[in-house]
Design an enzyme around this catalytic site. Structure first.
Site, PDB file in Angstrom:
ATOM      1  N   GLU A  66      -3.617 -13.494   1.487  1.00  0.00           N
ATOM      2  CA  GLU A  66      -4.027 -12.501   2.482  1.00  0.00           C
ATOM      3  C   GLU A  66      -5.470 -12.725   2.912  1.00  0.00           C
ATOM      4  OE1 GLU A  66      -3.911  -8.363   1.236  1.00  0.00           O
ATOM      5  OE2 GLU A  66      -3.676  -7.782   3.330  1.00  0.00           O
TER       6      GLU A  66
ATOM      7  N   SER B 295       0.820  -1.223   0.000  1.00  0.00           N
ATOM      8  CA  SER B 295       0.000   0.000   0.000  1.00  0.00           C
ATOM      9  C   SER B 295       0.845   1.260   0.000  1.00  0.00           C
ATOM     10  CB  SER B 295      -0.904   0.027   1.230  1.00  0.00           C
ATOM     11  OG  SER B 295      -1.709  -1.105   1.259  1.00  0.00           O
TER      12      SER B 295
HETATM   13  C1  LIG Z   1      -5.072  -3.143  10.078  1.00  0.00           C
HETATM   14  C2  LIG Z   1      -4.463  -2.853   8.728  1.00  0.00           C
HETATM   15  C3  LIG Z   1      -3.266  -3.452   8.386  1.00  0.00           C
HETATM   16  C4  LIG Z   1      -2.700  -3.185   7.133  1.00  0.00           C
HETATM   17  N1  LIG Z   1      -1.499  -3.751   6.855  1.00  0.00           N
HETATM   18  C5  LIG Z   1      -0.921  -3.530   5.658  1.00  0.00           C
HETATM   19  C6  LIG Z   1       0.354  -4.089   5.349  1.00  0.00           C
HETATM   20  O1  LIG Z   1       0.973  -4.750   6.174  1.00  0.00           O
HETATM   21  N2  LIG Z   1       0.897  -3.844   4.131  1.00  0.00           N
HETATM   22  C7  LIG Z   1       0.254  -3.102   3.179  1.00  0.00           C
HETATM   23  O2  LIG Z   1       0.769  -2.971   2.087  1.00  0.00           O
HETATM   24  N3  LIG Z   1      -0.951  -2.527   3.457  1.00  0.00           N
HETATM   25  C8  LIG Z   1      -1.543  -2.715   4.663  1.00  0.00           C
HETATM   26  N4  LIG Z   1      -2.758  -2.130   4.971  1.00  0.00           N
HETATM   27  C9  LIG Z   1      -3.365  -1.229   3.999  1.00  0.00           C
HETATM   28  C10 LIG Z   1      -4.622  -1.795   3.378  1.00  0.00           C
HETATM   29  O3  LIG Z   1      -4.310  -2.809   2.449  1.00  0.00           O
HETATM   30  C11 LIG Z   1      -5.343  -0.597   2.701  1.00  0.00           C
HETATM   31  O4  LIG Z   1      -5.676   0.312   3.723  1.00  0.00           O
HETATM   32  C12 LIG Z   1      -6.589  -1.047   2.005  1.00  0.00           C
HETATM   33  O5  LIG Z   1      -6.274  -1.824   0.876  1.00  0.00           O
HETATM   34  C13 LIG Z   1      -7.443   0.156   1.556  1.00  0.00           C
HETATM   35  O6  LIG Z   1      -6.668   1.080   0.863  1.00  0.00           O
HETATM   36  P1  LIG Z   1      -6.671   2.639   1.248  1.00  0.00           P
HETATM   37  O7  LIG Z   1      -6.472   2.745   2.721  1.00  0.00           O
HETATM   38  O8  LIG Z   1      -5.703   3.308   0.350  1.00  0.00           O
HETATM   39  O9  LIG Z   1      -8.153   3.133   0.932  1.00  0.00           O
HETATM   40  P2  LIG Z   1      -8.750   3.489  -0.518  1.00  0.00           P
HETATM   41  O10 LIG Z   1      -8.425   2.376  -1.457  1.00  0.00           O
HETATM   42  O11 LIG Z   1      -8.298   4.858  -0.890  1.00  0.00           O
HETATM   43  O12 LIG Z   1     -10.281   3.471  -0.225  1.00  0.00           O
HETATM   44  C14 LIG Z   1     -10.993   4.590   0.336  1.00  0.00           C
HETATM   45  C15 LIG Z   1     -12.471   4.242   0.321  1.00  0.00           C
HETATM   46  O13 LIG Z   1     -12.928   4.096  -1.040  1.00  0.00           O
HETATM   47  C16 LIG Z   1     -13.533   2.822  -1.218  1.00  0.00           C
HETATM   48  N5  LIG Z   1     -13.225   2.291  -2.553  1.00  0.00           N
HETATM   49  C17 LIG Z   1     -12.006   2.231  -3.150  1.00  0.00           C
HETATM   50  N6  LIG Z   1     -12.103   1.650  -4.358  1.00  0.00           N
HETATM   51  C18 LIG Z   1     -13.401   1.315  -4.532  1.00  0.00           C
HETATM   52  C19 LIG Z   1     -14.134   0.694  -5.585  1.00  0.00           C
HETATM   53  N7  LIG Z   1     -13.518   0.270  -6.692  1.00  0.00           N
HETATM   54  N8  LIG Z   1     -15.466   0.509  -5.401  1.00  0.00           N
HETATM   55  C20 LIG Z   1     -16.097   0.924  -4.282  1.00  0.00           C
HETATM   56  N9  LIG Z   1     -15.451   1.536  -3.257  1.00  0.00           N
HETATM   57  C21 LIG Z   1     -14.130   1.729  -3.370  1.00  0.00           C
HETATM   58  C22 LIG Z   1     -12.924   1.954  -0.139  1.00  0.00           C
HETATM   59  O14 LIG Z   1     -13.759   0.849   0.170  1.00  0.00           O
HETATM   60  C23 LIG Z   1     -12.782   2.925   1.019  1.00  0.00           C
HETATM   61  O15 LIG Z   1     -13.998   3.053   1.718  1.00  0.00           O
HETATM   62  C24 LIG Z   1      -3.348  -2.335   6.208  1.00  0.00           C
HETATM   63  C25 LIG Z   1      -4.552  -1.725   6.571  1.00  0.00           C
HETATM   64  C26 LIG Z   1      -5.109  -1.968   7.810  1.00  0.00           C
HETATM   65  C27 LIG Z   1      -6.373  -1.267   8.182  1.00  0.00           C
END
Ligand SMILES: Cc1cc2nc3c(=O)[nH]c(=O)nc-3n(C[C@H](O)[C@H](O)[C@H](O)COP(=O)(O)OP(=O)(O)OC[C@H]3O[C@@H](n4cnc5c(N)ncnc54)[C@H](O)[C@@H]3O)c2cc1C
Length: 410
Positions: free
Chosen positions: A249, A131
């Site tokens: 995952e 991410s």
């Molecule tokens: C506890 C935890 C541990 C994590 N650990 C890791 C890790 O070890 N390594 C790593 O790489 N990442 C990690 N992450 C990151 C995690 O993979 C991302 O937070 C997650 O994939 C969401 O991405 P974002 O936060 O960028 O949100 P975004 O992708 O920006 O999403 C924002 C909002 O838009 C919505 N959205 C996005 N796209 C769509 C779509 N196509 N259709 C409908 N709605 C949509 C989402 O559902 C969300 O509500 C972790 C996250 C958490 C919470």
């Protein structure tokens, strides 16, 4: 329908239970938490090594890598029995659940020899660096760049930023997804590498979370040098490699933990409403409770269905996506209700003062995180809509455009 263990499964369960009863450490969690993460990590590593010696670490992995060559159902049975001993260590979930299986699938023999067994024994810890600030759900949009060094060494120079990297601060190694080609569509210009988290050019900055934990990190790369031999898969095929990690995952993130609907019922028996009667007698609350109970039973039976598939040697279907979607939401809803009911006692986070209230408070914060980690609620709904229900797919306008031509805000 019969959810009982087969005779072989029952025998395995009995052996696992006897071994755990004899060997599992009895931990005083409140005092351990007071000692801090390093102390907990030491205990977790010792426990992982003990399991490895007895053939209970990574049960499904081949024997040549330190596993037991066991079945998926044996792994599930052992996890169920281990859960009875409150030994929920988070240090190895990502490494053993996602990173090392990816290394096993794509690394050369020497790399596997070097890394797989030490990881399985808990001696080395791994993290996953996918991410970024503008690439989470859409992780293929990642912008951290790797370019070949201009000294003819074949090395790669990495610059950019990752975020939400769980455990980066205590990890020894990681797998990182980077962009190596801007001239092709986003999924085609990615490459995967393993990295040494303590090498020069990597700056790890912990993020202080609402739950008061510091489990996440930002990770900055400034001219970090990677040998070409650290590549996992071919140049430009990082997405194929990432899909293997992401498939694992879904299984590794799993269901919610901590207090459940029965704990909430227990709490409601002893917690008064505003009129002095126990909360369990409140009609509105009972209605919500009934919904949660039904959802919990649905989850339990869906899990049994997945276990039945495993027991028959089949691969479970979309149950993993459904399980997390429902259970993470329920985890957050139950905790919110519990904190409302607890009134001023809801602010008590000390497990030693009030174990149940503290556990609900922790879940109040963790529930939100669970709804994002391993695929957000919306992304899981997309998967269920597209792959299970066969509905039209999400609109993906940047799919055939060179990554450098995808419009961005800046
Ligand atoms: C506890 C935890 C541990 C994590 N650990 C890791 C890790 O070890 N390594 C790593 O790489 N990442 C990690 N992450 C990151 C995690 O993979 C991302 O937070 C997650 O994939 C969401 O991405 P974002 O936060 O960028 O949100 P975004 O992708 O920006 O999403 C924002 C909002 O838009 C919505 N959205 C996005 N796209 C769509 C779509 N196509 N259709 C409908 N709605 C949509 C989402 O559902 C969300 O509500 C972790 C996250 C958490 C919470």
């Amino acid at each position: 329908m019969d959810f009982n263990d087969s005779p072989e499964e029952a025998a395995y369960r009995a052996r696992a239970r006897a071994w755990l009863d004899a060997n599992a450490p009895k931990l005083d969690w409140p005092s351990l938490e007071a000692q801090g993460e390093t102390a907990i990590k030491r205990i977790a590593q010792a426990w992982q090594a003990k399991k490895a010696d007895a053939g209970y670490a990574c049960i499904t992995w081949p024997r040549e890598w330190g596993g037991s060559g066991g079945t998926a159902i044996e792994q599930v049975i052992f996890a169920e029995e281990e859960a009875r001993h409150a030994l929920e260590f988070r240090f190895f979930t990502i490494g053993l659940g996602m990173c090392v299986p990816t290394v096993m699938a794509f690394a050369d023999e020497a790399t596997k020899q070097r890394f797989v067994t030490p990881a399985l024994r808990g001696e080395e810890i791994w993290c996953q660096l996918f991410s970024e600030p503008s690439a989470g759900s859409d992780v293929a949009a990642c912008r951290t760049r790797a370019v070949r060094a201009d000294d003819g060494s074949g090395d790669w120079i990495v610059n950019g930023q990752k975020v939400w990297t769980s455990g980066a601060h205590y990890s020894d190694f990681g797998i990182v997804l980077v962009r190596t080609d801007l001239d092709v569509p986003k999924h085609k210009g990615l490459t995967m590498f393993w990295i040494d988290m303590r090498a020069p050019g990597i700056d790890i900055r912990p993020i202080h979370q609402a739950s008061d934990e510091r489990e996440f990190n930002e990770v900055y790369f400034s001219d970090h040098r990677i040998k070409d031999s650290q590549r996992l898969g071919a140049v430009g095929e990082g997405w194929k490699v990432a899909l293997v990690t992401l498939m694992n995952e879904r299984l590794a993130v799993g269901d919610s933990t901590g207090p459940d609907v029965f704990d909430l019922i227990e709490l409601a028996r002893t917690t008064p409403c505003f009129d002095g009667r126990p909360a369990i007698e409140d009609g509105g609350f009972r209605e919500r409770l009934a919904d949660w109970y039904v959802a919990a039973q649905g989850l339990k039976l869906t899990r049994k269905r997945a276990m039945t598939s495993l027991s028959r040697g089949q691969t479970p279907g979309p149950e993993a996506s459904i399980g997390k979607l429902i259970s993470a939401r329920q985890m957050q809803d139950l905790a919110t209700e519990a904190l409302d009911r607890l009134d001023q006692y809801g602010v008590i986070a000390e497990r030693s003062v009030d174990g149940l209230a503290g556990a609900f408070q922790l879940n109040f914060f963790l529930g939100g995180a669970m709804r994002i980690a391993g695929g957000t609620d919306e992304i899981l709904r997309n998967i269920i809509a597209e792959r299970v229900l066969g509905l039209p797919s999400d609109i993906r306008v940047d799919r055939h455009v060179a990554f450098k031509d995808v419009p961005t805000g800046a």
